[in-house]
Design a protein around this motif. Structure first.
Motif, mmCIF file in Angstrom:
data_model
loop_
_atom_site.group_PDB
_atom_site.id
_atom_site.type_symbol
_atom_site.label_atom_id
_atom_site.label_comp_id
_atom_site.label_asym_id
_atom_site.label_seq_id
_atom_site.Cartn_x
_atom_site.Cartn_y
_atom_site.Cartn_z
ATOM 1 N N ASP A 508 0.710 -3.133 12.782
ATOM 2 C CA ASP A 508 -0.722 -3.406 12.833
ATOM 3 C C ASP A 508 -0.982 -4.834 13.308
ATOM 4 O O ASP A 508 -1.921 -5.097 14.068
ATOM 5 C CB ASP A 508 -1.337 -3.181 11.451
ATOM 6 C CG ASP A 508 -2.863 -3.159 11.491
ATOM 7 O OD1 ASP A 508 -3.416 -2.137 11.945
ATOM 8 O OD2 ASP A 508 -3.482 -4.170 11.088
ATOM 9 N N SER A 517 -4.694 2.129 7.951
ATOM 10 C CA SER A 517 -5.590 1.919 6.821
ATOM 11 C C SER A 517 -4.947 0.914 5.876
ATOM 12 O O SER A 517 -3.759 0.585 6.003
ATOM 13 C CB SER A 517 -5.848 3.238 6.099
ATOM 14 O OG SER A 517 -4.649 3.725 5.525
ATOM 15 N N GLU A 518 -5.711 0.433 4.910
ATOM 16 C CA GLU A 518 -5.178 -0.540 3.960
ATOM 17 C C GLU A 518 -4.023 0.040 3.161
ATOM 18 O O GLU A 518 -3.039 -0.642 2.860
ATOM 19 C CB GLU A 518 -6.293 -1.015 3.019
ATOM 20 C CG GLU A 518 -7.336 -1.893 3.680
ATOM 21 C CD GLU A 518 -6.732 -3.148 4.281
ATOM 22 O OE1 GLU A 518 -5.816 -3.734 3.652
ATOM 23 O OE2 GLU A 518 -7.160 -3.557 5.386
ATOM 24 N N GLU A 520 -1.927 2.366 4.178
ATOM 25 C CA GLU A 520 -0.771 2.548 5.043
ATOM 26 C C GLU A 520 -0.057 1.234 5.332
ATOM 27 O O GLU A 520 1.137 1.236 5.645
ATOM 28 C CB GLU A 520 -1.202 3.208 6.356
ATOM 29 C CG GLU A 520 -1.599 4.671 6.214
ATOM 30 C CD GLU A 520 -2.110 5.260 7.506
ATOM 31 O OE1 GLU A 520 -1.987 6.492 7.694
ATOM 32 O OE2 GLU A 520 -2.637 4.489 8.345
ATOM 33 N N LYS A 521 -0.759 0.129 5.238
ATOM 34 C CA LYS A 521 -0.123 -1.164 5.506
ATOM 35 C C LYS A 521 0.956 -1.505 4.484
ATOM 36 O O LYS A 521 1.851 -2.303 4.764
ATOM 37 C CB LYS A 521 -1.183 -2.274 5.531
ATOM 38 C CG LYS A 521 -2.097 -2.212 6.740
ATOM 39 C CD LYS A 521 -3.133 -3.330 6.702
ATOM 40 C CE LYS A 521 -4.085 -3.240 7.899
ATOM 41 N NZ LYS A 521 -5.116 -4.293 7.863
#
Length: 616
Positions: A508, A517-518, A520-521
């Motif tokens: 990302d 998305s947050e 997934e980070k």
């Protein structure tokens, strides 16, 4: 009795001709099912003169053959493949059939002068893809494509027949009754829901019954496959008699039974393979005998035009609309649209207007027959070249394996496998057999010896091993021949590799922002890929993140991602038309357009501001 022997002789010769034609098909890449159909045509009324015009018998034989094919298709479908492709495949099997039938019906109204209901009936007859043709070309034709695409096509072909059959029967009854559009009411919707609902319920119950009976059956092992086939036909017939879709039920029963451990599994599979081949041969030969080619020229031009309309317009539009919400690339959607093979099911359904004594009933049959011939000629002959052109052929992970499963009596926790040592296989190059495998016997030059006394394995040795069932694919790698190397393999797996253990947030940061998305980070790249792939990764699976593509290069024995490739190249679209763009790409395009407009506006404001300062 003389007539009886003559009939048996002729039928046997036709089946033998069809079986021998498989050698020609495998050698020259011809669509085998087309050869079966052509043999029936050449032996029929306008060929050798065999008179066969019993539409009712043909429909019964074709339905039974289709039930056998669908059960085997479901039996060979892994539950993971079904889960992977269930949503898009069922959308194609329901909405896709309706859209295809409606578009084809409009074309039939214009080209054949049919009424709208007559055109819709003809569209329903040819709306479903043929399970026999699709399964044969994908499983036996040597086309190794991504699991997601393959599973979508296989599940669609196994589940779209009930919708087409229901529409055909309903419209035949509607036209025969003379009610016209007034017959289209909630009663038909209720009948449809009943057929599909009972088909799923009785299919699951029937699959449970098959597993339960076979697992507790103490009989000769040669009878077990016969019990399985008879029980499958029992599910088919009982569901149909109860008002449900027998074809859907037998397919669901096959999926359930095929994903449960049963005794004599290898014998069952070999028996079903033979019965499926026989069912395909009989179905295509009978339908070929039923046709009268001398009647084809009268409608050849509009029928061929309808076939091309189905291949190039109706099917692609239906597929695009159904796959729009799902994350399929343009190339994948294009390939699914191309593999819309029509076959024996369409010819089988075209018998229904004849049995219903409808006006122009023979026209339905002849048009459907020509549509099937064109589909098998155009699509059946080009599926593998099309998959290669679209870059969907998956490089082989390993070469060929010569393996035989040997049935063991009773419910045991081990399997007995026999491998033939292939040239250039890892085990021949000195790789050791794992400890959890128990090699017991080696057969060399016709002589058997214990494994510990055989010494170093040699090419063509037969090795017998006892193993735990779930580990057989690990041994496949040891005994497989060397995989052929294609120059395009590097392109398929990306320009370079990255560690699957790296944080996904790095992607990302480097290629975003906004890719993840947050939640997934906080994942690793391997975890991110499994998440995007529905919890399970397969060899050669791909995950798109904006302008980059992550590719599964390799998996370990526990199906954990071991190596990941990355491609930064944007794939060329399947067509210059935007028809195969999915919803994800459309939204990204809109966001990109709005971002460029915003950046352009900011540049204009900045330029005006600088100009004002210079003037001051």
């Amino acid at each position: 009795m003389e007539a009886f022997y003559v009939v048996v002789l002729v039928c046997t010769l036709l089946i033998l001709m069809a079986a021998f034609s498989s050698l020609l098909a495998f050698r020259f890449g011809a669509p085998l099912l087309l050869l079966f159909l052509m043999i029936g045509l050449m032996a029929g009324t306008d060929g050798l003169g065999i008179q066969f015009s019993n539409n009712y018998v043909a429909y019964i034989l074709g339905s039974l053959a289709l039930a056998i094919i669908l059960f085997d298709s479901g039996y060979g479908t892994p539950i993971q493949a079904f889960k992977l492709a269930a949503a898009p495949a069922l959308a194609l099997a329901s909405t896709g059939v309706l859209v295809t039938a409606a578009l084809f019906g409009l074309a039939a109204v214009w080209l054949l002068g049919f009424t709208w209901l007559q055109g819709l009936l003809l569209g329903s007859i040819v709306a479903s893809t043929d399970a026999a043709a699709v399964f044969f070309l994908l499983r036996i034709g040597g086309i190794n494509i991504r699991d997601k695409v393959r599973s979508t096509l296989e599940v669609e072909s196994g589940t779209n027949d009930p919708m087409a059959i229901f529409l055909t029967l309903a419209l035949v009854e509607l036209l025969a009754s003379g009610e016209g559009y007034h017959g289209l009411n909630l009663v038909m919707l209720a009948a449809f829901l009943q057929q599909m609902g009972l088909g799923v319920i009785f299919g699951l119950l029937g699959g449970m019954m098959i597993v339960l009976i076979v697992s507790h059956l103490e009989t000769d092992r040669g009878l077990t496959p016969i019990f399985v086939l008879a029980l499958a036909l029992l599910v088919f017939s009982f569901t149909g008699a109860a008002g449900g879709s027998g074809f859907l039920a037998v397919y669901v029963a096959g999926i359930y039974a095929g994903n449960r451990k049963m005794p004599a599994a290898a014998s069952i599979k070999r028996f079903q393979d033979g019965m499926t081949w026989l069912a395909q041969i009989i179905m295509f030969l009978v339908l070929g005998l039923l046709a009268t080619p001398s009647q084809f020229p009268a409608i050849a031009i509009p029928a061929v035009a309808l076939a091309l309309f189905l291949i190039f317009i109706a099917r692609p539009i239906a597929v695009w609309l159904c796959l729009l919400p799902f994350d399929y690339t343009q190339r994948e959607t294009g390939f699914v649209a191309w593999v819309g093979l029509r076959g024996a099911v369409s010819i089988l359904l075209s018998i229904m207007p004849i049995l219903g004594n409808l006006q122009s009933s023979k026209t339905y049959f002849n048009v459907a027959f020509i549509v099937v011939l064109v589909s098998l000629l155009v699509q059946g002959w080009t599926i593998k070249p099309m998959a290669r052109r679209l870059g969907l052929i998956v490089p082989p992970r390993m070469g060929a394996v010569d393996k035989v499963e040997v049935d063991l009596p009773g419910a045991v926790n081990h399997e007995l496998l026999s491998y033939r040592v292939a040239k250039d296989s890892p085990v021949l190059r000195g790789e050791r057999i794992p400890r959890w495998a128990m090699p017991s016997l080696v057969v060399r030059d016709g002589k058997s010896m214990r494994y510990q006394y055989a010494g170093r394995l040699r090419e063509n040795d037969l090795v017998y091993l006892f193993i735990v069932p779930s580990y057989s694919r690990l041994l496949d790698r040891l005994f497989a021949s060397r995989a052929p190397v294609d120059p395009d393999d590097a392109d398929f797996f990306g320009a370079f590799s990255i560690s699957p253990l790296r944080p996904a947030a790095d992607l990302d940061a480097a290629y975003g922002p906004g890719l993840l998305s947050e939640a997934e980070k906080g994942l690793t790249i391997a975890e991110l890929m499994r998440h995007r792939l529905g919890g399970r990764a397969e060899y050669a699976d791909r995950v798109r993140l904006g302008e980059i593509i992550l590719i599964v290069r390799d998996l370990d024995e526990n199906d954990h991602i071991q190596s990941v490739g990355m491609s930064l190249e944007v794939l060329e679209p399947a067509t210059i038309l935007p028809i195969f763009i999915n919803l994800h790409d459309i939204l990204n395009g809109i966001r990109g357009f709005l971002r460029k407009r915003r950046e352009h506006a900011e540049e204009v404001v900045s330029t005006d501001s600088n100009t004002g300062k210079n003037d001051a």
